[in-house]
Design a protein around this motif. Structure first.
Motif, PDB file in Angstrom:
ATOM      1  N   PRO A   1       1.009  -1.187  -0.029  1.00  0.00           N
ATOM      2  CA  PRO A   1       0.025   0.038  -0.083  1.00  0.00           C
ATOM      3  C   PRO A   1       0.799   1.457  -0.086  1.00  0.00           C
ATOM      4  O   PRO A   1       0.237   2.301  -0.236  1.00  0.00           O
ATOM      5  N   ALA A   2       1.955   1.079   0.215  1.00  0.00           N
ATOM      6  CA  ALA A   2       3.028   2.406   0.325  1.00  0.00           C
ATOM      7  C   ALA A   2       3.258   2.753  -1.095  1.00  0.00           C
ATOM      8  O   ALA A   2       3.663   3.919  -1.125  1.00  0.00           O
ATOM      9  N   VAL A   3       2.605   2.123  -1.913  1.00  0.00           N
ATOM     10  CA  VAL A   3       2.837   2.660  -3.335  1.00  0.00           C
ATOM     11  C   VAL A   3       1.970   3.790  -3.767  1.00  0.00           C
ATOM     12  O   VAL A   3       2.022   4.621  -4.685  1.00  0.00           O
ATOM     13  N   LEU A   4       0.620   3.554  -2.902  1.00  0.00           N
ATOM     14  CA  LEU A   4      -0.332   4.638  -3.144  1.00  0.00           C
ATOM     15  C   LEU A   4      -0.247   6.031  -3.382  1.00  0.00           C
ATOM     16  O   LEU A   4      -0.619   6.636  -4.450  1.00  0.00           O
ATOM     17  N   PRO A   5       0.775   6.765  -2.492  1.00  0.00           N
ATOM     18  CA  PRO A   5       0.863   7.946  -2.707  1.00  0.00           C
ATOM     19  C   PRO A   5       1.878   8.325  -3.861  1.00  0.00           C
ATOM     20  O   PRO A   5       1.887   9.669  -4.137  1.00  0.00           O
ATOM     21  N   ARG A   6       2.490   7.568  -4.491  1.00  0.00           N
ATOM     22  CA  ARG A   6       3.399   7.917  -5.462  1.00  0.00           C
ATOM     23  C   ARG A   6       2.702   7.825  -6.965  1.00  0.00           C
ATOM     24  O   ARG A   6       3.332   8.586  -7.719  1.00  0.00           O
ATOM     25  N   PHE A   7       1.589   7.412  -6.993  1.00  0.00           N
ATOM     26  CA  PHE A   7       0.960   7.693  -8.218  1.00  0.00           C
ATOM     27  C   PHE A   7      -0.388   8.311  -8.129  1.00  0.00           C
ATOM     28  O   PHE A   7      -1.134   8.229  -7.161  1.00  0.00           O
ATOM     29  N   ALA A   8      -0.984   8.654  -9.320  1.00  0.00           N
ATOM     30  CA  ALA A   8      -2.209   9.198  -9.459  1.00  0.00           C
ATOM     31  C   ALA A   8      -2.682   8.519 -10.687  1.00  0.00           C
ATOM     32  O   ALA A   8      -2.178   8.530 -11.636  1.00  0.00           O
ATOM     33  N   PHE A   9      -4.207   8.340 -10.729  1.00  0.00           N
ATOM     34  CA  PHE A   9      -4.738   7.492 -11.766  1.00  0.00           C
ATOM     35  C   PHE A   9      -5.915   8.184 -11.992  1.00  0.00           C
ATOM     36  O   PHE A   9      -6.743   8.716 -11.396  1.00  0.00           O
ATOM     37  N   LEU A  10      -5.976   8.527 -13.574  1.00  0.00           N
ATOM     38  CA  LEU A  10      -7.225   9.037 -14.177  1.00  0.00           C
ATOM     39  C   LEU A  10      -7.912   7.933 -15.028  1.00  0.00           C
ATOM     40  O   LEU A  10      -7.333   7.814 -16.120  1.00  0.00           O
TER      41      LEU A  10
ATOM     42  N   GLY B   1      -9.674  15.191  -2.155  1.00  0.00           N
ATOM     43  CA  GLY B   1      -8.334  14.705  -2.567  1.00  0.00           C
ATOM     44  C   GLY B   1      -7.252  15.380  -1.156  1.00  0.00           C
ATOM     45  O   GLY B   1      -6.292  14.356  -0.825  1.00  0.00           O
ATOM     46  N   ARG B   2      -7.743  16.359  -0.774  1.00  0.00           N
ATOM     47  CA  ARG B   2      -6.771  16.981   0.456  1.00  0.00           C
ATOM     48  C   ARG B   2      -7.072  15.956   1.658  1.00  0.00           C
ATOM     49  O   ARG B   2      -6.100  15.521   2.397  1.00  0.00           O
ATOM     50  N   GLU B   3      -8.376  15.385   1.826  1.00  0.00           N
ATOM     51  CA  GLU B   3      -8.504  14.359   2.963  1.00  0.00           C
ATOM     52  C   GLU B   3      -7.642  13.070   3.002  1.00  0.00           C
ATOM     53  O   GLU B   3      -7.363  12.494   4.095  1.00  0.00           O
ATOM     54  N   LEU B   4      -7.634  12.698   1.682  1.00  0.00           N
ATOM     55  CA  LEU B   4      -7.240  11.221   1.402  1.00  0.00           C
ATOM     56  C   LEU B   4      -5.539  11.251   1.113  1.00  0.00           C
ATOM     57  O   LEU B   4      -5.008  10.102   0.929  1.00  0.00           O
ATOM     58  N   ASN B   5      -4.889  12.592   0.943  1.00  0.00           N
ATOM     59  CA  ASN B   5      -3.496  12.418   0.384  1.00  0.00           C
ATOM     60  C   ASN B   5      -2.722  13.303   1.340  1.00  0.00           C
ATOM     61  O   ASN B   5      -2.902  14.636   1.420  1.00  0.00           O
TER      62      ASN B   5
ATOM     63  N   THR C   1      -7.758   4.634  -5.395  1.00  0.00           N
ATOM     64  CA  THR C   1      -6.478   5.254  -5.809  1.00  0.00           C
ATOM     65  C   THR C   1      -5.839   6.501  -5.181  1.00  0.00           C
ATOM     66  O   THR C   1      -5.050   6.942  -5.591  1.00  0.00           O
ATOM     67  N   GLN C   2      -6.563   6.858  -3.979  1.00  0.00           N
ATOM     68  CA  GLN C   2      -6.152   7.978  -3.236  1.00  0.00           C
ATOM     69  C   GLN C   2      -4.940   7.342  -2.504  1.00  0.00           C
ATOM     70  O   GLN C   2      -4.555   5.995  -2.566  1.00  0.00           O
ATOM     71  N   SER C   3      -4.467   7.906  -1.392  1.00  0.00           N
ATOM     72  CA  SER C   3      -3.078   7.553  -0.630  1.00  0.00           C
ATOM     73  C   SER C   3      -3.710   6.520   0.615  1.00  0.00           C
ATOM     74  O   SER C   3      -2.919   5.941   1.155  1.00  0.00           O
ATOM     75  N   VAL C   4      -4.988   6.137   0.678  1.00  0.00           N
ATOM     76  CA  VAL C   4      -5.334   5.291   1.647  1.00  0.00           C
ATOM     77  C   VAL C   4      -5.746   3.928   1.285  1.00  0.00           C
ATOM     78  O   VAL C   4      -6.156   3.784   0.204  1.00  0.00           O
ATOM     79  N   SER C   5      -5.202   2.929   2.095  1.00  0.00           N
ATOM     80  CA  SER C   5      -5.549   1.552   1.440  1.00  0.00           C
ATOM     81  C   SER C   5      -6.616   1.241   1.574  1.00  0.00           C
ATOM     82  O   SER C   5      -7.477   1.683   2.092  1.00  0.00           O
ATOM     83  N   ARG C   6      -6.992   0.278   0.481  1.00  0.00           N
ATOM     84  CA  ARG C   6      -8.246  -0.265   0.412  1.00  0.00           C
ATOM     85  C   ARG C   6      -8.901  -0.976   1.597  1.00  0.00           C
ATOM     86  O   ARG C   6     -10.276  -0.661   1.863  1.00  0.00           O
ATOM     87  N   THR C   7      -8.100  -1.428   2.658  1.00  0.00           N
ATOM     88  CA  THR C   7      -8.790  -2.027   3.687  1.00  0.00           C
ATOM     89  C   THR C   7      -9.431  -0.859   4.553  1.00  0.00           C
ATOM     90  O   THR C   7     -10.294  -0.910   5.125  1.00  0.00           O
ATOM     91  N   ARG C   8      -8.474   0.318   4.616  1.00  0.00           N
ATOM     92  CA  ARG C   8      -8.927   1.589   5.553  1.00  0.00           C
ATOM     93  C   ARG C   8     -10.203   2.057   4.751  1.00  0.00           C
ATOM     94  O   ARG C   8     -11.183   2.340   5.458  1.00  0.00           O
ATOM     95  N   TRP C   9     -10.234   1.908   3.283  1.00  0.00           N
ATOM     96  CA  TRP C   9     -11.336   2.638   2.732  1.00  0.00           C
ATOM     97  C   TRP C   9     -12.566   1.699   3.140  1.00  0.00           C
ATOM     98  O   TRP C   9     -13.736   2.187   3.715  1.00  0.00           O
TER      99      TRP C   9
END
Lengths: 309, 321
Positions: free
Chosen positions: A73-82, A101-105, B115-123
């Motif tokens: 899951p540490a890979v999540l902040p590294r990319f954005a997907f459209l 976006g602000r709350e989740l990143n 695909t934001q920075s929080v893991s799927r489990t937390r979501w």
């Protein structure tokens, strides 16, 4: 140490019940490139983007973004997907969408996101559901860029836009990517887009990699030959002397796209004319079914397990 | 460009209880949450407002079945309205549970959220957990308020019947567990169906099925007491607050015959002698069994809810990364 690697796939594969959607995908994408992911419908582009964005679980192989496996899951902040349909919450206002976006990143850049939205003359209190297609795409871009990703993954980003919005948003994309050194990987059908924007190519056909590398290195490796056909087929010197990616025989004339790389860099001489192919010709040649082996330039070749260890 | 001069911090984070995923889940379900809160406030206010009058009635006449006719005249309307609370768990399942995950899937926003920075489990934990928490809090408050209204007059309301009708389902832990269970069912159905409207329809079917199962289950949540009397007299008396569950005629060798065995006989005594009937037996649930029955039923529903939630989390985690 060579340049940073944004993406590295090793024998990546995805099998659905119907069969393999993606198979033996091995390549690396150096950081900072604007890479086009090209392929006919059903070539595995969306599956590949799904694997890179953790939406699809690969059956085989590994995929790393900046050295972090996508399973982490540490890979999540590294990319954005459209995604292609630019999913947004329709009942949210634009401001609320940016707040999502602000709350989740953790690395959210509100100023950049707001700037992108304002540049499109979109009111922050407008409901997303009331926006036009181009405006929605712009908000989706703002959400993606506000995340401050190192890698931006786009699935057909310009597909449903009018030419004006397309021009405007591709300019925005390139400017933002250049400003922050973002690596971009976008799938597209529009060859003109690719020619203007991309400096790296990944070509998929039938779930397999057909070509990967810097555009600058890929194009010169090909030559377009035109000449007289021998008994309705290609001259033998050609088929034996170099890799024929694709050829067509019309009447007594043949046209062939050949590859002249590696040890046999010299094209065999003969009664034919040579021409430098454009991106379009090279791409089309590789998108059609062909027996030529895939072409993967040095920059796109993944490190061997030995090197990696 | 103004970026060079822009000195605002890149992460201007909002503080307060509503941030991160909590804010997103709140915002997505704002209408449902506000409606639920309004229903809770109105129901609690209504119950507590009428409780004063009910207490006055009980102080004047006493909480005995003798005055239930009089009580019905005065308070039937009040209680009839509260019986609508029994629809609340089903409504929560259909309108809060079913669209919760299905809506994200149908509109593709699940790809945005995951695909934001929080893991799927937390979501998924937040998406499932927070609405369930809201349901837990609101239905608990409503249940406490209605139980407070009903308890002082439990011999009077609905002629003292606490088992057959709605009372059992809207007092104590039952409405809370039922609401959690049906909301969980709605979520799971939505997740599997991936379309909002079909998910809501299917959840409606599930809630209907659940109410049939509950009707069957209620009298099986405890073993009824039995009162035995001689065959010559009436059926033995049971306490006013007890629920008569079933009546039997018992023979000397321990067989039980239906209570109507000799009803049509010309000579009842002769018929009973003929059949060897020596006892009249009443099976009943006493009021002090009610809490145990309610908790047993609620525990069953809560275990099922936990299983459903675990299934949702596992399913969401297992499929994509």
């Amino acid at each position: 140490m060579s340049e940073a690697i944004a993406m590295e796939a090793r024998e990546l594969g995805k099998k659905y019940r119907r069969g393999w959607a993606l198979r033996d995908l091995s390549f690396r994408l150096p950081a900072g490139r604007v890479c086009a992911l090209v392929g006919p419908n059903g070539a595995g582009k969306s599956t590949f983007l799904g694997a890179a964005t953790r939406l699809v679980r690969p059956t085989t192989g590994t995929l790393e973004l900046f050295g972090v496996p996508v399973t982490d899951p540490a890979v999540l902040p590294r990319f954005a997907f459209l995604a292609q349909d630019k999913p947004l919450y329709k009942r949210f206002t634009v401001a609320e969408t940016l707040r999502t976006g602000r709350e989740l990143n953790p690395g959210w850049d509100q100023a950049a996101a707001e700037r992108i939205v304002r540049a499109g003359d979109i009111a922050l209190d407008a409901k997303v559901g009331t926006l036009s297609g181009g405006q929605r795409t712009r908000v989706a871009f703002a959400l993606a860029f506000g995340k401050r990703p190192q890698l931006l993954l786009l699935d057909e980003p310009m597909a449903d836009l009018d030419p004006l919005a397309r021009h405007e948003l591709s300019g925005l994309l390139l400017a933002e990517a250049a400003e922050h050194g973002t690596t971009v990987l976008m799938s597209s059908h529009v060859l003109a887009d690719l020619e203007e924007m991309c400096d790296f190519l990944l070509v998929l056909a039938g779930g397999r990699l057909r070509m990967a590398g810097d555009t600058d290195a890929l194009l010169p490796a090909h030559t377009l030959l035109t000449g007289a056909a021998e008994d309705g087929a290609l001259p033998r010197e050609l088929t034996e002397g170099c890799t024929v990616v694709e050829h067509r025989v019309t009447g007594r004339q043949f046209t062939a796209l050949v590859r002249s790389e590696g040890p046999r860099a010299e094209l065999p001489d003969g009664p034919w004319e040579t021409a430098v192919p454009g991106l379009e010709e090279v791409l089309l040649g590789h998108l059609r079914p062909s027996e030529a082996p895939p072409l993967i330039t040095a920059a796109a070749r993944p490190s061997t397990p030995l090197e990696a260890a | 460009m103004s970026t060079l001069t822009d000195t605002r911090p890149a992460t201007a984070r909002s503080r307060g209880p509503l941030h991160g995923l909590t804010w997103l889940v709140w915002r997505r379900n704002r209408t449902a949450f506000l409606l639920l809160a309004a229903v809770t406030v109105v129901s609690c206010g209504y119950c507590l407002y009428h409780r004063a009058g009910v207490l006055d009635f009980v102080a004047q006449y006493g909480n005995t079945i003798r005055y239930s006719e009089k009580f019905e005249k005065a308070y039937k309307e009040v209680f009839d309205r509260t019986y609508d609370l029994s629809y609340l768990p089903a409504l929560l399942g259909i309108f809060l549970g079913a669209p919760l995950i299905a809506g994200e899937q149908e509109h593709g926003t699940v790809r945005l959220a995951t695909t934001q920075s929080v893991s799927r489990t937390r979501w998924i934990a937040a998406t499932v957990g927070l609405p369930l928490l809201a349901v837990l809090v609101c239905t608990t408050l409503i249940s406490l308020a209605f139980t407070a209204l009903w308890t002082p007059a439990n011999q009077l309301v609905n002629y003292g019947d606490w088992l057959g009708g709605t009372i059992f389902d809207i007092t104590g832990p039952v409405p809370v567990a039922l609401a959690l269970f049906l909301t969980g069912c709605g979520m799971a159905v939505g997740m599997l169906v991936r379309r909002v409207v079909p998910a809501m329809l299917l959840t409606l079917v599930v809630t209907t099925g659940t109410s049939f199962v509950l009707d069957w289950l209620r009298p099986r949540l405890a073993t009824p007491h039995t009162a035995t009397g001689p065959a010559s007299g009436d059926f033995p008396a049971i306490p006013d607050s007890a629920i008569n569950f079933d009546q039997w005629l018992g023979t000397a060798d321990g067989r039980l015959l239906g209570w109507g065995t000799c009803v049509d006989a010309k000579n009842e005594a002769a018929c009973q002698a003929d059949q060897g009937i020596v006892h009249k037996i009443v099976e009943y649930f006493s009021l002090d069994q009610m809490a145990g029955m309610q908790w047993r039923g609620a525990a069953l529903l809560l275990v099922l809810t936990a299983l459903i939630v675990a299934f949702i989390v596992q399913w969401t985690r297992r499929r994509p990364l």
